[in-house]
Design an enzyme around this catalytic site. Structure first.
Site, PDB file in Angstrom:
ATOM      1  N   THR A  47       0.851  -1.192   0.000  1.00  0.00           N
ATOM      2  CA  THR A  47       0.000   0.000   0.000  1.00  0.00           C
ATOM      3  C   THR A  47       0.889   1.246   0.000  1.00  0.00           C
ATOM      4  O   THR A  47       1.592   1.513   0.975  1.00  0.00           O
ATOM      5  CB  THR A  47      -0.942  -0.023   1.219  1.00  0.00           C
ATOM      6  OG1 THR A  47      -1.740  -1.212   1.153  1.00  0.00           O
ATOM      7  CG2 THR A  47      -1.860   1.194   1.228  1.00  0.00           C
ATOM      8  N   VAL A 106      -7.894  -2.148   4.977  1.00  0.00           N
ATOM      9  CA  VAL A 106      -6.956  -3.091   4.352  1.00  0.00           C
ATOM     10  C   VAL A 106      -6.303  -3.998   5.398  1.00  0.00           C
ATOM     11  O   VAL A 106      -5.982  -5.159   5.096  1.00  0.00           O
ATOM     12  CB  VAL A 106      -5.889  -2.355   3.501  1.00  0.00           C
ATOM     13  CG1 VAL A 106      -4.897  -1.582   4.369  1.00  0.00           C
ATOM     14  CG2 VAL A 106      -5.165  -3.334   2.589  1.00  0.00           C
ATOM     15  N   GLY A 134     -10.293   1.736  -1.862  1.00  0.00           N
ATOM     16  CA  GLY A 134      -8.869   1.647  -2.186  1.00  0.00           C
ATOM     17  C   GLY A 134      -8.099   0.968  -1.078  1.00  0.00           C
ATOM     18  O   GLY A 134      -8.614   0.030  -0.450  1.00  0.00           O
ATOM     19  N   GLU A 135      -6.864   1.406  -0.839  1.00  0.00           N
ATOM     20  CA  GLU A 135      -5.965   0.882   0.200  1.00  0.00           C
ATOM     21  C   GLU A 135      -5.407  -0.503  -0.124  1.00  0.00           C
ATOM     22  O   GLU A 135      -4.433  -0.946   0.470  1.00  0.00           O
ATOM     23  CB  GLU A 135      -6.680   0.771   1.574  1.00  0.00           C
ATOM     24  CG  GLU A 135      -7.206   2.054   2.136  1.00  0.00           C
ATOM     25  CD  GLU A 135      -7.892   1.828   3.492  1.00  0.00           C
ATOM     26  OE1 GLU A 135      -7.949   0.691   3.981  1.00  0.00           O
ATOM     27  OE2 GLU A 135      -8.368   2.831   4.060  1.00  0.00           O
ATOM     28  N   GLY A 136      -6.088  -1.231  -1.011  1.00  0.00           N
ATOM     29  CA  GLY A 136      -5.767  -2.639  -1.249  1.00  0.00           C
ATOM     30  C   GLY A 136      -6.886  -3.550  -0.754  1.00  0.00           C
ATOM     31  O   GLY A 136      -6.749  -4.779  -0.763  1.00  0.00           O
TER      32      GLY A 136
END
Lengths: 350, 350
Positions: free
Chosen positions: B66, B100, B318-320
């Site tokens: 990330t 995440v 997002g973030e992964g």
């Protein structure tokens, strides 16, 4: 179980807990992410709170119930696969080599296999033997089951769900095995949703155009032959259904009654879920639909109930494979709710 | 790293191994299920075999990278969230409280966080400090980065991927953190795909209609101001990108070079993947796209590259987070290939 007892059980199902869902929404909106940005994970977590009446509905034990049975309509040549494969696949399940075994292990779910009507002698260690009869009768020429047989199959589903819950399951998954069972499923969707057989009949294990045409005609004929029997959901299930489909219907009813979430696998399991929802529409809220099957007609089911499944992976195997995968997504949603930091805990500006 | 070196690295990327993919298809068709009935799980397993040149591409170690960075364009008021939150969220990541972290733990993936350009001093145990500069410059008034800065950010991504692979990762996931980073991502999609800013610009963390209109104007203006710079993929990335987006681009290039599958997270990561694919189109085959973001414009990206993501869960964090969930699906595909019984093993008629 009598029809009257079934009605009483269905009537005991309660709505989701609105207060828990409101509190879940508040917590989700306080977690360190933009509100709603985890989409369906949040929706899933919130609904699970409503089912369990809890803000920490942990998933500690997952059990998939895979019901196996044969179908008289297989004699019409509606599948590419010989009927004998139902029995062979039950043996494969017990040896741990089938798709549902692999995906069950992957997500940490126990798979229990129940013979509710395989047309063969089956004595295998670990197999639940609850055979009602050796496969349904051919729906081309009459009803699949008597009403009593359908009630017995529903009972098996309820008992298996109750046993799994009493063994600690806090989420259940449905599964099926039965060569030719997309045919009775298509007939059920057609009858219960008022859809044309051509719209809900698909290629199953992979039939060609000519066989598909024949299969549509078989479904249409089954509806015609059984026309006078297509009254209540129970009667429709008895006339057109499968023993495993009736068991799945029963399992879902019992899960909803005991406020345990149930992950509905694919096309065949959805037919069982639809029958259950026709008995009490509140059952819908206890169901998580795992995936959009590649089987034509599944999308019409979702349109009719105004829900979307969690996964779109072109699966069309059944057995509980989609339910296993979806359990993992639902568990992810729960962990978001229970493990993520809030804005104030993390010192993040909201 | 010079541009010449980058080109050399990109040129070293090889196509998938067709032989392994053919053999994988044969094995998949011999497993106890109708051919193709596990849909995208099978497709995923097959491609993984082509990437790894192996029929048993086990997933033993998953690492999500990330990358965090700030964006000069945040000054234009394109986000509801203050820029300060980038730093705060990195602190949250290191404490294990973010989305995440939760989903990484859920799927057994390690999350590594890299400061490639956060506009604040950050010294935290476990954080990889690889800051190129304290956020990009404002793309409304000029380029986000110099070409050298972009190359440095790409290098960071490559090095982090190489380190993860050398630590044993056999699958990587991308992740991003950067307030306002849907704006440079939209600008990149617009420039690299020739799409209108209005088509690819979305609501990010949840802006209202008026702010969306403003954001579209900002993207259009950034494209205008930087017009003469929009030549090669590297130049476009430098002019319009983010430091974390360039790092994601580098990470994907290195993964492809080393034949390691990379799970691309959401909208922002896809912008990095697109830049990488423009440098060598073979990279596409090493990418698994995790989900269809709720962010408008993501679907146009998938249409342009003619691929479909694995999940449709309306995620936009997002973030992964999406990469983590998709890793679990990919692992399921691998296990189908390697753990399911064949027809002959199970004694099932095919």
């Amino acid at each position: 179980m009598t029809e009257k007892q079934l009605k009483k059980i269905c009537a005991a199902i309660k709505p989701l807990d609105k207060k828990a869902m409101t509190m879940a929404r508040e917590r989700l909106d306080n977690l360190t992410k933009p509100p709603g940005s985890l989409g369906r994970l949040e929706e899933t977590a919130r609904r699970l709170c409503g089912i369990r009446k809890s803000l920490s509905p942990a998933i500690k034990k997952k059990i998939i119930l895979t019901f196996a049975a044969d179908h008289g309509v297989a004699a019409e040549g509606v599948s590419t696969v010989p009927r004998e494969v139902t029995r062979q696949m039950v043996v494969n399940f017990m040896a741990g080599g089938a798709g549902v075994n692999v995906l069950g292990r992957h997500v940490g779910a126990e798979v229990r296999v129940i013979d509710v009507g395989v047309a063969a002698e089956l004595e295998l260690e670990g197999l639940y033997s609850r055979k009602i009869k050796a496969g349904t009768d051919n729906i081309m020429t009459g009803p699949a089951m008597s009403r009593d047989e359908a009630l017995s199959a529903i009972s098996v589903g309820m008992e298996m769900a109750a046993e799994a819950i009493s063994d600690g399951a806090d989420i259940l998954g449905t599964g099926d095995m039965g060569i030719a069972n997309t045919t009775p499923s298509a007939a059920l969707f057609s009858a219960l949703l008022g859809l044309d057989p051509a719209e809900v009949t698909g290629r199953g294990t992979g039939i060609d155009d000519k066989t598909l045409e024949h299969k549509i005609a078989v479904v249409a004929n089954a509806l015609k032959v059984n026309k006078t029997r297509l009254t209540s959901a129970l009667d429709v299930l008895a006339a057109l259904g499968g023993l495993e489909i009736a068991a799945i219907c029963g399992m879902i009813i019992e899960a909803a009654r005991q406020r345990i979430p149930v992950v509905v696998d694919g096309f065949i399991s959805s037919a069982g879920a639809l029958a259950a929802m026709k008995m009490n529409p509140l059952i819908l809220d206890y169901c998580f639909f795992s995936h959009m099957s590649a089987e034509q007609g599944h999308k019409l089911f979702f349109a009719a109930i105004d829900r979307q499944p969690l996964l779109h992976l072109d699966l069309r195997l059944g057995e509980g494979t989609g339910a296993a995968l979806a359990m993992n997504i639902i568990e992810a949603g729960v962990k978001i709710l229970t493990e993520m930091a809030t804005f104030s805990e993390a010192g993040v500006s909201c």
